[in-house]
Design a protein around this motif. Structure first.
Motif, PDB file in Angstrom:
ATOM      1  N   THR A  91     -42.045 -25.027  14.786  1.00 22.04           N
ATOM      2  CA  THR A  91     -43.408 -25.133  14.441  1.00 22.04           C
ATOM      3  C   THR A  91     -43.669 -26.797  15.058  1.00 22.04           C
ATOM      4  O   THR A  91     -42.780 -27.496  15.247  1.00 22.04           O
ATOM      5  N   LEU A  92     -45.032 -26.953  15.067  1.00 21.39           N
ATOM      6  CA  LEU A  92     -45.327 -28.307  15.562  1.00 21.39           C
ATOM      7  C   LEU A  92     -44.864 -29.300  14.441  1.00 21.39           C
ATOM      8  O   LEU A  92     -44.294 -30.495  14.633  1.00 21.39           O
ATOM      9  N   SER A  93     -45.082 -28.879  13.058  1.00 15.82           N
ATOM     10  CA  SER A  93     -44.847 -29.777  12.019  1.00 15.82           C
ATOM     11  C   SER A  93     -43.237 -30.140  12.119  1.00 15.82           C
ATOM     12  O   SER A  93     -42.718 -31.258  12.172  1.00 15.82           O
ATOM     13  N   GLU A  94     -42.468 -28.912  12.166  1.00 16.90           N
ATOM     14  CA  GLU A  94     -40.973 -29.290  12.415  1.00 16.90           C
ATOM     15  C   GLU A  94     -40.581 -30.046  13.635  1.00 16.90           C
ATOM     16  O   GLU A  94     -39.567 -31.124  13.410  1.00 16.90           O
ATOM     17  N   LEU A  95     -41.128 -29.988  14.716  1.00 14.28           N
ATOM     18  CA  LEU A  95     -40.985 -30.913  15.904  1.00 14.28           C
ATOM     19  C   LEU A  95     -41.512 -32.345  15.443  1.00 14.28           C
ATOM     20  O   LEU A  95     -40.635 -33.211  15.799  1.00 14.28           O
ATOM     21  N   TRP A  96     -42.659 -32.505  14.934  1.00 16.76           N
ATOM     22  CA  TRP A  96     -42.904 -34.049  14.567  1.00 16.76           C
ATOM     23  C   TRP A  96     -41.893 -34.514  13.801  1.00 16.76           C
ATOM     24  O   TRP A  96     -41.540 -35.761  13.820  1.00 16.76           O
ATOM     25  N   LYS A  97     -41.441 -33.864  12.648  1.00 14.76           N
ATOM     26  CA  LYS A  97     -40.314 -34.384  11.753  1.00 14.76           C
ATOM     27  C   LYS A  97     -39.134 -34.500  12.579  1.00 14.76           C
ATOM     28  O   LYS A  97     -38.595 -35.629  12.492  1.00 14.76           O
ATOM     29  N   MET A  98     -38.615 -33.622  13.629  1.00 12.30           N
ATOM     30  CA  MET A  98     -37.501 -33.951  14.499  1.00 12.30           C
ATOM     31  C   MET A  98     -37.654 -35.321  15.320  1.00 12.30           C
ATOM     32  O   MET A  98     -36.577 -35.940  15.620  1.00 12.30           O
ATOM     33  N   ILE A  99     -38.753 -35.730  15.817  1.00 15.07           N
ATOM     34  CA  ILE A  99     -39.038 -36.869  16.810  1.00 15.07           C
ATOM     35  C   ILE A  99     -39.614 -37.902  15.926  1.00 15.07           C
ATOM     36  O   ILE A  99     -40.053 -38.983  16.615  1.00 15.07           O
ATOM     37  N   GLY A 117     -55.099 -26.021  18.741  1.00 16.91           N
ATOM     38  CA  GLY A 117     -54.964 -26.630  17.291  1.00 16.91           C
ATOM     39  C   GLY A 117     -53.909 -25.733  16.692  1.00 16.91           C
ATOM     40  O   GLY A 117     -53.087 -25.006  17.344  1.00 16.91           O
ATOM     41  N   GLY A 118     -53.898 -25.865  15.530  1.00 21.58           N
ATOM     42  CA  GLY A 118     -52.801 -25.154  14.633  1.00 21.58           C
ATOM     43  C   GLY A 118     -51.450 -25.681  14.632  1.00 21.58           C
ATOM     44  O   GLY A 118     -51.096 -26.750  15.178  1.00 21.58           O
ATOM     45  N   ASP A 119     -50.434 -24.871  14.235  1.00 24.22           N
ATOM     46  CA  ASP A 119     -49.163 -25.331  13.961  1.00 24.22           C
ATOM     47  C   ASP A 119     -48.108 -24.677  14.821  1.00 24.22           C
ATOM     48  O   ASP A 119     -46.731 -24.982  14.713  1.00 24.22           O
ATOM     49  N   SER A 120     -48.593 -23.879  15.724  1.00 19.60           N
ATOM     50  CA  SER A 120     -47.523 -23.278  16.614  1.00 19.60           C
ATOM     51  C   SER A 120     -47.404 -23.915  17.932  1.00 19.60           C
ATOM     52  O   SER A 120     -48.417 -24.588  18.561  1.00 19.60           O
ATOM     53  N   LEU A 121     -46.001 -23.987  18.037  1.00 20.22           N
ATOM     54  CA  LEU A 121     -45.439 -24.605  19.494  1.00 20.22           C
ATOM     55  C   LEU A 121     -45.285 -23.307  20.588  1.00 20.22           C
ATOM     56  O   LEU A 121     -45.204 -23.674  21.638  1.00 20.22           O
ATOM     57  N   ARG A 122     -44.957 -22.340  20.048  1.00 19.94           N
ATOM     58  CA  ARG A 122     -44.732 -21.126  20.573  1.00 19.94           C
ATOM     59  C   ARG A 122     -45.896 -20.596  21.571  1.00 19.94           C
ATOM     60  O   ARG A 122     -45.663 -20.370  22.956  1.00 19.94           O
ATOM     61  N   ASP A 123     -47.169 -20.603  21.062  1.00 18.60           N
ATOM     62  CA  ASP A 123     -48.042 -19.944  21.993  1.00 18.60           C
ATOM     63  C   ASP A 123     -48.591 -21.258  22.949  1.00 18.60           C
ATOM     64  O   ASP A 123     -48.661 -20.607  24.125  1.00 18.60           O
ATOM     65  N   PRO A 124     -48.728 -22.327  22.571  1.00 24.69           N
ATOM     66  CA  PRO A 124     -48.788 -23.570  23.592  1.00 24.69           C
ATOM     67  C   PRO A 124     -47.805 -23.310  24.830  1.00 24.69           C
ATOM     68  O   PRO A 124     -48.130 -23.606  26.149  1.00 24.69           O
ATOM     69  N   ALA A 125     -46.552 -23.178  24.267  1.00 24.67           N
ATOM     70  CA  ALA A 125     -45.571 -23.308  25.323  1.00 24.67           C
ATOM     71  C   ALA A 125     -45.316 -22.264  26.107  1.00 24.67           C
ATOM     72  O   ALA A 125     -45.056 -22.355  27.297  1.00 24.67           O
ATOM     73  N   SER A 126     -45.531 -20.995  25.539  1.00 24.87           N
ATOM     74  CA  SER A 126     -45.669 -19.737  26.336  1.00 24.87           C
ATOM     75  C   SER A 126     -46.811 -19.593  27.323  1.00 24.87           C
ATOM     76  O   SER A 126     -46.726 -19.425  28.451  1.00 24.87           O
ATOM     77  N   LYS A 127     -47.924 -20.227  27.184  1.00 25.55           N
ATOM     78  CA  LYS A 127     -49.035 -20.275  28.019  1.00 25.55           C
ATOM     79  C   LYS A 127     -48.627 -21.286  29.137  1.00 25.55           C
ATOM     80  O   LYS A 127     -49.043 -21.304  30.313  1.00 25.55           O
ATOM     81  N   ALA A 128     -48.218 -22.365  28.666  1.00 27.24           N
ATOM     82  CA  ALA A 128     -47.569 -23.610  29.790  1.00 27.24           C
ATOM     83  C   ALA A 128     -46.516 -23.035  30.711  1.00 27.24           C
ATOM     84  O   ALA A 128     -46.721 -23.070  31.904  1.00 27.24           O
ATOM     85  N   TYR A 129     -45.575 -22.188  30.011  1.00 26.36           N
ATOM     86  CA  TYR A 129     -44.475 -21.638  31.085  1.00 26.36           C
ATOM     87  C   TYR A 129     -45.417 -20.502  31.937  1.00 26.36           C
ATOM     88  O   TYR A 129     -44.894 -20.672  33.384  1.00 26.36           O
TER      89      TYR A 129
END
Length: 179
Positions: A163-171, A126-138
């Motif tokens: 952030t996830l919020s920024e990503l959602w806006k981008m796409i 959950g949350g708004d971080s993309l960095r943490d989920p992406a780091s764990k995925a890497y």
């Protein structure tokens, strides 16, 4: 008027995965190369939207995505099935050679695994971080396949992810489907 889903990459991504799953799950022995090549291009294109500018030579870079997808797509013009593709590389002793079809197929598979792992981690944390989920995925997908220097570059690149919020806006997504 264009279909609204045309502007929603996650819907396109979902449809691509469904198409790929149907192809692979079909009870035929041979998997045609063209379908996976098309389907694999969508997740990698989506992943590029979140790519940090410093990752020009990584899995996220346009040159990587299009070079590997283009190779598999071009191979589909003369090689009909994935089994034939692998057999051809085995016979030519090029399975581990940089740029071989089978190695490019493996890279594409890992790229799709990375996108899958990111979404699983987003849902789990959950949350708004993309960095943490992406780091764990890497760490889950690529760490064992990259040397020290690439791991350090990837780790540093995670700090420039939106952030996830920024990503959602981008796409052009609202993120509601993730809740």
């Amino acid at each position: 008027m264009a279909d609204q889903n045309d502007q929603r990459p996650l819907r396109t991504l979902s449809e691509a995965f469904k198409e790929l799953a149907a192809t692979i799950d079909s009870q035929t022995a041979d998997v045609d190369i063209a379908s996976p090549a098309r389907s694999l291009s969508f997740p990698l294109s989506f992943a590029a939207l979140a790519s940090p500018p410093s990752s020009r030579r990584s899995i996220w870079s346009p040159s990587f995505r299009f070079r590997t997808v283009k190779d598999i797509t071009e191979a589909s013009k003369t090689i009909r099935t994935l089994e034939d593709l692998l057999e051809e590389d085995i016979m030519a002793n090029t399975v581990r050679k940089v740029g071989s079809h089978s190695r490019n197929l493996l890279k594409l598979k890992r790229g799709v695994d990375m996108v899958r792992a990111i979404f699983e981690n987003i849902l789990a944390t959950g949350g708004d971080s993309l960095r943490d989920p992406a780091s764990k995925a890497y760490l889950q997908v690529f760490e064992n396949h990259h040397g020290w220097a690439i791991r350090k570059v990837a780790g540093a690149a995670m700090y420039s992810l939106p952030t996830l919020s920024e990503l959602w806006k981008m796409i052009n997504e609202d993120g509601e489907f993730m809740k």
